[in-house]
Design a protein around this motif. Structure first.
Motif, PDB file in Angstrom:
ATOM      1  N   VAL A 279      23.727 -30.372  31.581  1.00  0.00           N
ATOM      2  CA  VAL A 279      22.433 -29.768  31.260  1.00  0.00           C
ATOM      3  C   VAL A 279      21.289 -30.605  31.839  1.00  0.00           C
ATOM      4  O   VAL A 279      20.316 -30.073  32.366  1.00  0.00           O
ATOM      5  CB  VAL A 279      22.250 -29.643  29.737  1.00  0.00           C
ATOM      6  N   LEU A 280      21.420 -31.922  31.734  1.00  0.00           N
ATOM      7  CA  LEU A 280      20.430 -32.858  32.247  1.00  0.00           C
ATOM      8  C   LEU A 280      21.125 -33.851  33.177  1.00  0.00           C
ATOM      9  O   LEU A 280      22.346 -33.994  33.136  1.00  0.00           O
ATOM     10  CB  LEU A 280      19.768 -33.608  31.089  1.00  0.00           C
TER      11      LEU A 280
ATOM     12  N   GLN B 133      15.789 -38.054  21.954  1.00  0.00           N
ATOM     13  CA  GLN B 133      15.830 -37.864  23.402  1.00  0.00           C
ATOM     14  C   GLN B 133      16.756 -36.712  23.771  1.00  0.00           C
ATOM     15  O   GLN B 133      17.466 -36.174  22.931  1.00  0.00           O
ATOM     16  CB  GLN B 133      16.320 -39.134  24.094  1.00  0.00           C
ATOM     17  N   ARG B 134      16.657 -36.286  25.004  1.00  0.00           N
ATOM     18  CA  ARG B 134      17.544 -35.336  25.649  1.00  0.00           C
ATOM     19  C   ARG B 134      17.734 -34.058  24.820  1.00  0.00           C
ATOM     20  O   ARG B 134      16.753 -33.488  24.336  1.00  0.00           O
ATOM     21  CB  ARG B 134      18.872 -36.030  26.011  1.00  0.00           C
ATOM     22  N   ILE B 135      18.957 -33.615  24.628  1.00  0.00           N
ATOM     23  CA  ILE B 135      19.191 -32.345  23.955  1.00  0.00           C
ATOM     24  C   ILE B 135      18.693 -32.370  22.508  1.00  0.00           C
ATOM     25  O   ILE B 135      18.101 -31.407  22.025  1.00  0.00           O
ATOM     26  CB  ILE B 135      20.690 -31.970  24.008  1.00  0.00           C
ATOM     27  N   GLY B 136      18.918 -33.474  21.814  1.00  0.00           N
ATOM     28  CA  GLY B 136      18.497 -33.558  20.422  1.00  0.00           C
ATOM     29  C   GLY B 136      17.005 -33.399  20.264  1.00  0.00           C
ATOM     30  O   GLY B 136      16.523 -32.707  19.350  1.00  0.00           O
ATOM     31  N   LEU B 137      16.225 -34.005  21.146  1.00  0.00           N
ATOM     32  CA  LEU B 137      14.769 -33.883  21.104  1.00  0.00           C
ATOM     33  C   LEU B 137      14.339 -32.451  21.395  1.00  0.00           C
ATOM     34  O   LEU B 137      13.448 -31.907  20.724  1.00  0.00           O
ATOM     35  CB  LEU B 137      14.137 -34.835  22.114  1.00  0.00           C
ATOM     36  N   PHE B 138      14.969 -31.834  22.396  1.00  0.00           N
ATOM     37  CA  PHE B 138      14.628 -30.444  22.706  1.00  0.00           C
ATOM     38  C   PHE B 138      14.918 -29.532  21.515  1.00  0.00           C
ATOM     39  O   PHE B 138      14.126 -28.639  21.197  1.00  0.00           O
ATOM     40  CB  PHE B 138      15.411 -29.955  23.929  1.00  0.00           C
TER      41      PHE B 138
ATOM     42  N   VAL C  61      17.884 -41.009  13.927  1.00  0.00           N
ATOM     43  CA  VAL C  61      17.860 -41.637  15.243  1.00  0.00           C
ATOM     44  C   VAL C  61      18.099 -43.142  15.130  1.00  0.00           C
ATOM     45  O   VAL C  61      17.766 -43.761  14.115  1.00  0.00           O
ATOM     46  CB  VAL C  61      16.513 -41.391  15.956  1.00  0.00           C
ATOM     47  N   LYS C  62      18.640 -43.703  16.177  1.00  0.00           N
ATOM     48  CA  LYS C  62      18.811 -45.160  16.244  1.00  0.00           C
ATOM     49  C   LYS C  62      17.483 -45.830  16.562  1.00  0.00           C
ATOM     50  O   LYS C  62      17.110 -46.841  15.957  1.00  0.00           O
ATOM     51  CB  LYS C  62      19.854 -45.513  17.305  1.00  0.00           C
ATOM     52  N   THR C  63      16.747 -45.258  17.525  1.00  0.00           N
ATOM     53  CA  THR C  63      15.460 -45.794  17.959  1.00  0.00           C
ATOM     54  C   THR C  63      14.442 -44.663  17.967  1.00  0.00           C
ATOM     55  O   THR C  63      14.734 -43.571  18.474  1.00  0.00           O
ATOM     56  CB  THR C  63      15.564 -46.388  19.379  1.00  0.00           C
TER      57      THR C  63
ATOM     58  N   GLU D 275       8.449 -39.851  22.625  1.00  0.00           N
ATOM     59  CA  GLU D 275       8.319 -38.390  22.537  1.00  0.00           C
ATOM     60  C   GLU D 275       8.520 -37.894  21.114  1.00  0.00           C
ATOM     61  O   GLU D 275       7.858 -36.953  20.681  1.00  0.00           O
ATOM     62  CB  GLU D 275       9.304 -37.711  23.487  1.00  0.00           C
ATOM     63  N   LEU D 276       9.430 -38.514  20.389  1.00  0.00           N
ATOM     64  CA  LEU D 276       9.629 -38.120  18.997  1.00  0.00           C
ATOM     65  C   LEU D 276       8.423 -38.525  18.156  1.00  0.00           C
ATOM     66  O   LEU D 276       7.997 -37.781  17.261  1.00  0.00           O
ATOM     67  CB  LEU D 276      10.901 -38.753  18.436  1.00  0.00           C
TER      68      LEU D 276
END
Length: 246
Positions: free
Chosen positions: A181-182, A12-17, A33-35, A39-40
């Motif tokens: 950023v978000l 999610q968030r920055i890591g996903l981007f 990732v924990k979960t 999207e991933l």
């Protein structure tokens, strides 16, 4: 062999981007990732050969020598620690458990990753791998909000030059210190927009700005022990956490 980047918090968030960004630049990704969020999963379906997913709760299991052993056949060029836990508290209501959790995830995992990699790696490569931590631009102008979170990030910030010194020549260690950023916490879209407009240039930081800075730290092989603040001047204006600016 394909160059691979490990990204914690890539669901999610920055890591996903960042996962999407570096895939677009022809890197392969190991997402820790924990979960495994939707999207991933979709990104994995679109790029089945480009992403490996390792599910790990970083509050309970850290990055250790066994982790590096499990991926030893990969050409690891970078480790980006985006995973974090962010819970509001003050000195008056902080608990030991919350302090420990935020310390574990936000700080200790990165220290453990650097330490265990250097112990695992017998010899330095010609080009050292790049280890990048995420801080917070509030560290450039402290406020009392988010007590446990801030303590964890302060310790992580203090560790960067020492880790860079101790871990050379096997890895380079740097950090990026982003502003807002978000949307954060309970912020509305209207509040988020207003905060960004209140910054010195009238605009805030975008995900692309963060990704470009991470790319610089990943590929600039003569840079180590550095912290780059990317916040559009956010740290210059407020005595409270940016999310509380109305």
């Amino acid at each position: 062999m394909k160059q691979k980047i490990i990204i914690t918090g890539a669901s999610q968030r920055i890591g996903l981007f960042l996962a999407k960004y570096f895939i677009s630049l022809n890197y392969d990704i190991i997402a820790v990732v924990k979960t495994i969020k939707n999207e991933l999963q979709e990104l994995k379906k679109l790029n089945p050969e480009r992403i490996d997913i390792i599910q790990k709760d970083l509050n309970e299991r850290t990055i250790d020598k066994k982790f590096w052993e499990s991926i030893k056949h990969n050409n690891i060029v970078g480790f980006i620690h985006c995973a974090s836990t962010f819970k509001y508290d003050t000195v008056n209501d902080a608990t030991i458990n919350i302090i420990k959790e935020q310390q574990n995830v936000n700080c200790n995992v990165f220290i453990d990753a650097c330490t265990s990699y250097c112990q695992f790696k017998k010899e330095a490569d010609e080009i050292p791998a790049s280890f990048i931590a995420f801080l917070d631009s509030k560290l450039d102008k402290l406020n009392k909000d988010h007590y446990s979170y801030t303590l964890s990030k302060l310790q992580l910030k203090a560790s960067i030059p020492f880790l860079a010194m101790s871990c050379a020549p096997k890895i380079r260690v740097n950090a990026i210190s982003p502003g807002l950023v978000l949307r954060s916490g309970e912020q509305t879209e209207e509040q988020f927009k207003k905060v960004r407009e209140s910054l010195p240039f009238g605009y805030g930081v975008d995900l692309e700005d963060i990704a470009q800075t991470v790319l610089f730290l990943l590929t600039q092989n003569k840079t180590t022990g550095q912290i780059i603040t990317v916040d559009a001047g956010q740290h210059l204006i407020s005595d409270r956490d940016i999310i509380f600016i109305k």
